[in-house]
Design a protein around this motif. Structure first.
Motif, PDB file in Angstrom:
ATOM      1  N   ILE A 104      28.991  30.514  35.586  1.00 29.49           N
ATOM      2  CA  ILE A 104      31.157  30.931  35.641  1.00 29.49           C
ATOM      3  C   ILE A 104      31.542  30.705  34.412  1.00 29.49           C
ATOM      4  O   ILE A 104      32.378  31.359  33.940  1.00 29.49           O
ATOM      5  CB  ILE A 104      32.145  29.205  35.884  1.00 29.49           C
ATOM      6  N   MET A 170      36.770  36.563  39.361  1.00 32.27           N
ATOM      7  CA  MET A 170      37.209  35.668  39.639  1.00 32.27           C
ATOM      8  C   MET A 170      35.812  36.006  41.548  1.00 32.27           C
ATOM      9  O   MET A 170      35.344  34.938  41.144  1.00 32.27           O
ATOM     10  CB  MET A 170      38.054  35.467  40.326  1.00 32.27           C
ATOM     11  N   SER A 175      34.308  32.741  42.781  1.00 28.88           N
ATOM     12  CA  SER A 175      34.560  31.993  42.815  1.00 28.88           C
ATOM     13  C   SER A 175      36.557  32.464  43.861  1.00 28.88           C
ATOM     14  O   SER A 175      37.327  33.559  43.235  1.00 28.88           O
ATOM     15  CB  SER A 175      35.624  31.392  41.428  1.00 28.88           C
ATOM     16  N   ILE A 267      39.066  29.445  38.778  1.00 30.61           N
ATOM     17  CA  ILE A 267      37.498  29.625  39.043  1.00 30.61           C
ATOM     18  C   ILE A 267      37.252  28.026  39.313  1.00 30.61           C
ATOM     19  O   ILE A 267      37.126  26.896  39.314  1.00 30.61           O
ATOM     20  CB  ILE A 267      36.861  29.027  37.566  1.00 30.61           C
ATOM     21  N   ASP A 268      36.442  28.056  40.393  1.00 31.06           N
ATOM     22  CA  ASP A 268      35.848  27.153  40.965  1.00 31.06           C
ATOM     23  C   ASP A 268      34.529  26.489  40.509  1.00 31.06           C
ATOM     24  O   ASP A 268      34.103  27.051  39.497  1.00 31.06           O
ATOM     25  CB  ASP A 268      34.772  27.406  42.751  1.00 31.06           C
TER      26      ASP A 268
END
Length: 308
Positions: A104, A170, A175, A267-268
């Protein structure tokens, strides 16, 4: 009798008292040219110019890259190129990714660059809002706050274009859209109010000190490095044996707060554990405090802009 009726009206003599002149002006509906209106009147005047503010911001956005061959693509390409440079220097060479999972880090970095650029550009445009538009200020009568507000709105529109690319980043890094993405809306609204307050405050300072425009890039660069655009503030300070209060101060600075809120929404894997406590309260507080201060501070000098 006819001589009395035909006599021309008397003009005030040199010895007429100021109170008499004020009464005479009030009787004929005269006001001081360029006088500062009351705060409620100023807000109403600004609202009446809302169409001008929106049109002016759109025109500035369109003209910004009108001489470049790629045109409006530079609105997105510029922050992306900045993110690529920061990734190479901080992510690869300096190892600033610690504390952030590798998968990420790119969304983390790109989000930080885009969101901080929104504030940075609003401040830089605000500094020149009056000093760079003296011809317009001196030629037309309008609430001068229209200019810094329109420049902040221009930067918001530019960010919205950049969000298209941000969404692609993303999705590319796993994400995917979810209801949490809606949190971006209140986060950016609060940041816009904060940025507008800064733009107004610096517009007043820049109108008196044009050299401020040369100094601000260095100030903003320092602010960027202290706000965690390229790294996690707690993880970075943990290796330096820094006092706990320093990490709190840096995380509670408004630039870091608004970046973290957008990262948290999009963002996951960037969960609430990365956020300082009471983050939404701080985001609201910064927006109200700086927005109100900047507006009143700018309004206080309304009658001085464009003079001297």
């Amino acid at each position: 009798m006819s001589q009395v009726l035909d006599a021309p009206p008397r003009t005030p003599s040199a010895g007429t008292a100021p109170d008499d002149l004020a009464a005479l002006a009030a009787r004929h509906g005269l006001t001081v040219s360029g006088a500062r209106p009351s705060l409620p009147q100023y807000v109403r005047q600004l609202w009446d110019r809302r169409h001008f503010i929106l049109a002016f911001s759109r025109a500035k956005l369109t003209a910004q890259y009108s001489q470049a061959k790629l045109g409006q693509l530079w609105q997105v390409a510029t922050p992306l190129l900045n993110a690529a440079v920061y990734f190479f220097i901080f992510g690869l060479l300096l190892g600033a990714r610690r504390g952030i999972p590798h998968e990420i880090y790119v969304p983390f970095l790109v989000t930080g660059v885009f969101v901080f650029t929104f504030t940075q550009s609003s401040v830089l445009a605000g500094v020149r809002a009056i000093s760079g538009n003296l011809g317009l200020v001196r030629a037309l009568h309008f609430p001068r706050a229209s200019l810094p507000v329109s420049f902040a709105l221009q930067q918001l529109q530019q960010l919205l274009y950049s969000l298209i690319v941000l969404v692609a980043v993303m999705i590319g890094f796993g994400s995917y859209p979810s209801p949490a993405w809606l949190l971006v809306i209140p986060a950016l609204v609060l940041q816009f109010v904060f940025n507008t307050g800064l733009a107004l405050a610096f517009a007043r300072m820049g109108s008196k000190t044009p050299d401020l425009a040369q100094l601000m890039p260095f100030v903003l660069r320092t602010w960027m490095y202290a706000s965690g655009v390229m790294f996690s503030i707690p993880a970075m300070l943990a290796d330096k044996d820094a006092p706990g209060w320093l990490a709190d101060v840096l995380q509670w600075n408004p630039a870091a707060i608004y970046m973290d809120l957008v990262r948290f929404a999009l963002i996951d894997g960037y969960g609430s554990s990365y956020l300082p406590p009471h983050v939404w309260a701080f985001a609201l507080g910064w927006a109200v405090l700086v927005g109100a201060f900047g507006f009143i501070y700018f309004w206080k000098a309304e009658e001085t802009y464009g003079r001297g």
